[in-house]
Design a protein around this motif. Structure first.
Motif, PDB file in Angstrom:
ATOM      1  N   PRO A   1       0.864  -1.205  -0.117  1.00 34.39           N
ATOM      2  CA  PRO A   1       0.006  -0.179  -0.109  1.00 34.39           C
ATOM      3  C   PRO A   1       0.827   1.192   0.036  1.00 34.39           C
ATOM      4  N   PHE A   2       0.332   2.394  -0.602  1.00 34.86           N
ATOM      5  CA  PHE A   2       1.179   3.669  -0.708  1.00 34.86           C
ATOM      6  C   PHE A   2       0.328   4.789  -0.080  1.00 34.86           C
ATOM      7  N   PRO A   3       1.097   5.158   1.188  1.00 37.73           N
ATOM      8  CA  PRO A   3       0.452   5.912   2.034  1.00 37.73           C
ATOM      9  C   PRO A   3       0.190   7.344   1.676  1.00 37.73           C
ATOM     10  N   VAL A   4      -0.944   8.024   1.928  1.00 35.79           N
ATOM     11  CA  VAL A   4      -1.406   9.516   1.451  1.00 35.79           C
ATOM     12  C   VAL A   4      -2.004  10.050   2.486  1.00 35.79           C
ATOM     13  N   VAL A   5      -1.969  11.460   2.378  1.00 34.93           N
ATOM     14  CA  VAL A   5      -2.693  12.312   3.304  1.00 34.93           C
ATOM     15  C   VAL A   5      -3.756  13.114   2.451  1.00 34.93           C
ATOM     16  N   VAL A   6      -4.913  13.093   3.422  1.00 32.08           N
ATOM     17  CA  VAL A   6      -6.119  13.907   2.481  1.00 32.08           C
ATOM     18  C   VAL A   6      -6.175  15.055   3.597  1.00 32.08           C
ATOM     19  N   TYR A   7      -6.094  16.369   2.573  1.00 33.38           N
ATOM     20  CA  TYR A   7      -6.142  17.528   3.271  1.00 33.38           C
ATOM     21  C   TYR A   7      -6.823  18.609   2.808  1.00 33.38           C
ATOM     22  N   SER A   8      -7.135  19.691   3.186  1.00 33.03           N
ATOM     23  CA  SER A   8      -7.905  20.685   2.744  1.00 33.03           C
ATOM     24  C   SER A   8      -7.480  22.041   3.218  1.00 33.03           C
ATOM     25  N   PRO A   9      -7.510  23.142   2.013  1.00 36.05           N
ATOM     26  CA  PRO A   9      -7.222  24.622   2.485  1.00 36.05           C
ATOM     27  C   PRO A   9      -7.950  25.045   3.384  1.00 36.05           C
ATOM     28  N   GLU A  10      -7.627  25.704   4.574  1.00 33.55           N
ATOM     29  CA  GLU A  10      -8.556  26.363   5.516  1.00 33.55           C
ATOM     30  C   GLU A  10      -9.446  27.278   4.927  1.00 33.55           C
ATOM     31  N   ASP A  11      -8.880  28.073   3.888  1.00 28.94           N
ATOM     32  CA  ASP A  11      -9.916  29.225   3.350  1.00 28.94           C
ATOM     33  C   ASP A  11     -10.719  28.569   2.108  1.00 28.94           C
ATOM     34  N   ASP A  12     -10.674  27.328   1.841  1.00 21.85           N
ATOM     35  CA  ASP A  12     -11.488  26.620   0.806  1.00 21.85           C
ATOM     36  C   ASP A  12     -11.784  25.234   1.341  1.00 21.85           C
ATOM     37  N   PRO A  13     -12.695  25.229   2.286  1.00 25.98           N
ATOM     38  CA  PRO A  13     -12.923  23.605   2.599  1.00 25.98           C
ATOM     39  C   PRO A  13     -13.609  22.787   2.061  1.00 25.98           C
ATOM     40  N   HIS A  14     -13.953  23.210   0.756  1.00 29.91           N
ATOM     41  CA  HIS A  14     -14.667  22.349  -0.169  1.00 29.91           C
ATOM     42  C   HIS A  14     -13.609  21.718  -1.081  1.00 29.91           C
ATOM     43  N   ALA A  15     -12.449  22.246  -1.213  1.00 26.21           N
ATOM     44  CA  ALA A  15     -11.342  21.659  -1.993  1.00 26.21           C
ATOM     45  C   ALA A  15     -10.665  20.409  -0.924  1.00 26.21           C
ATOM     46  N   ILE A  16     -10.406  19.403  -1.917  1.00 26.19           N
ATOM     47  CA  ILE A  16      -9.978  18.483  -0.940  1.00 26.19           C
ATOM     48  C   ILE A  16      -8.735  17.786  -1.790  1.00 26.19           C
ATOM     49  N   TYR A  17      -7.470  17.768  -1.288  1.00 24.10           N
ATOM     50  CA  TYR A  17      -6.229  17.285  -1.927  1.00 24.10           C
ATOM     51  C   TYR A  17      -5.806  16.293  -1.184  1.00 24.10           C
ATOM     52  N   VAL A  18      -4.968  15.399  -2.070  1.00 21.70           N
ATOM     53  CA  VAL A  18      -4.395  14.140  -1.599  1.00 21.70           C
ATOM     54  C   VAL A  18      -2.703  14.245  -2.096  1.00 21.70           C
ATOM     55  N   MET A  19      -2.058  13.701  -1.191  1.00 23.35           N
ATOM     56  CA  MET A  19      -0.353  13.619  -1.394  1.00 23.35           C
ATOM     57  C   MET A  19       0.237  12.620  -0.865  1.00 23.35           C
ATOM     58  N   ALA A  20       1.227  12.293  -1.413  1.00 23.75           N
ATOM     59  CA  ALA A  20       1.908  11.083  -0.675  1.00 23.75           C
ATOM     60  C   ALA A  20       2.369  11.438   0.702  1.00 23.75           C
ATOM     61  N   SER A  21       2.226  10.678   1.506  1.00 20.95           N
ATOM     62  CA  SER A  21       2.561  11.109   2.982  1.00 20.95           C
ATOM     63  C   SER A  21       3.852  11.686   3.219  1.00 20.95           C
ATOM     64  N   GLN A  22       4.919  10.874   2.521  1.00 21.18           N
ATOM     65  CA  GLN A  22       6.242  11.576   2.939  1.00 21.18           C
ATOM     66  C   GLN A  22       6.551  12.906   2.276  1.00 21.18           C
ATOM     67  N   GLU A  23       5.849  13.107   1.168  1.00 19.04           N
ATOM     68  CA  GLU A  23       5.881  14.389   0.327  1.00 19.04           C
ATOM     69  C   GLU A  23       5.335  15.384   1.469  1.00 19.04           C
ATOM     70  N   PHE A  24       3.967  14.954   1.958  1.00 26.68           N
ATOM     71  CA  PHE A  24       3.290  16.060   2.698  1.00 26.68           C
ATOM     72  C   PHE A  24       4.014  16.496   3.896  1.00 26.68           C
TER      73      PHE A  24
END
Length: 64
Positions: free
Chosen positions: A29-52
């Protein structure tokens, strides 16, 4: 909610979840983080955990 700050831009983001990318072509499995900008909570982003964790740092909770 855990708050993070982008080291490059200084913008704040909310860490929403940790996940696993099971797409073909990725080590599984490839670990990722799901996150959102505070000024636009409807935007959802995914990035590799290590990179995040290299590009973002934990920030103190937002002052009320």
């Amino acid at each position: 909610m855990i708050r993070f700050r982008c080291k490059k831009t200084g913008r704040f983001y909310a860490l929403l979840a940790h996940g696993l990318d099971m797409s073909r072509g990725r080590p599984r499995p490839f670990p990722v983080v799901v996150y959102s900008p505070e000024d636009d909570p409807h935007a959802i982003y995914v990035m590799a955990s290590q990179e995040f964790y290299e590009q973002y740092e934990e920030a103190s909770p937002e002052a009320v």
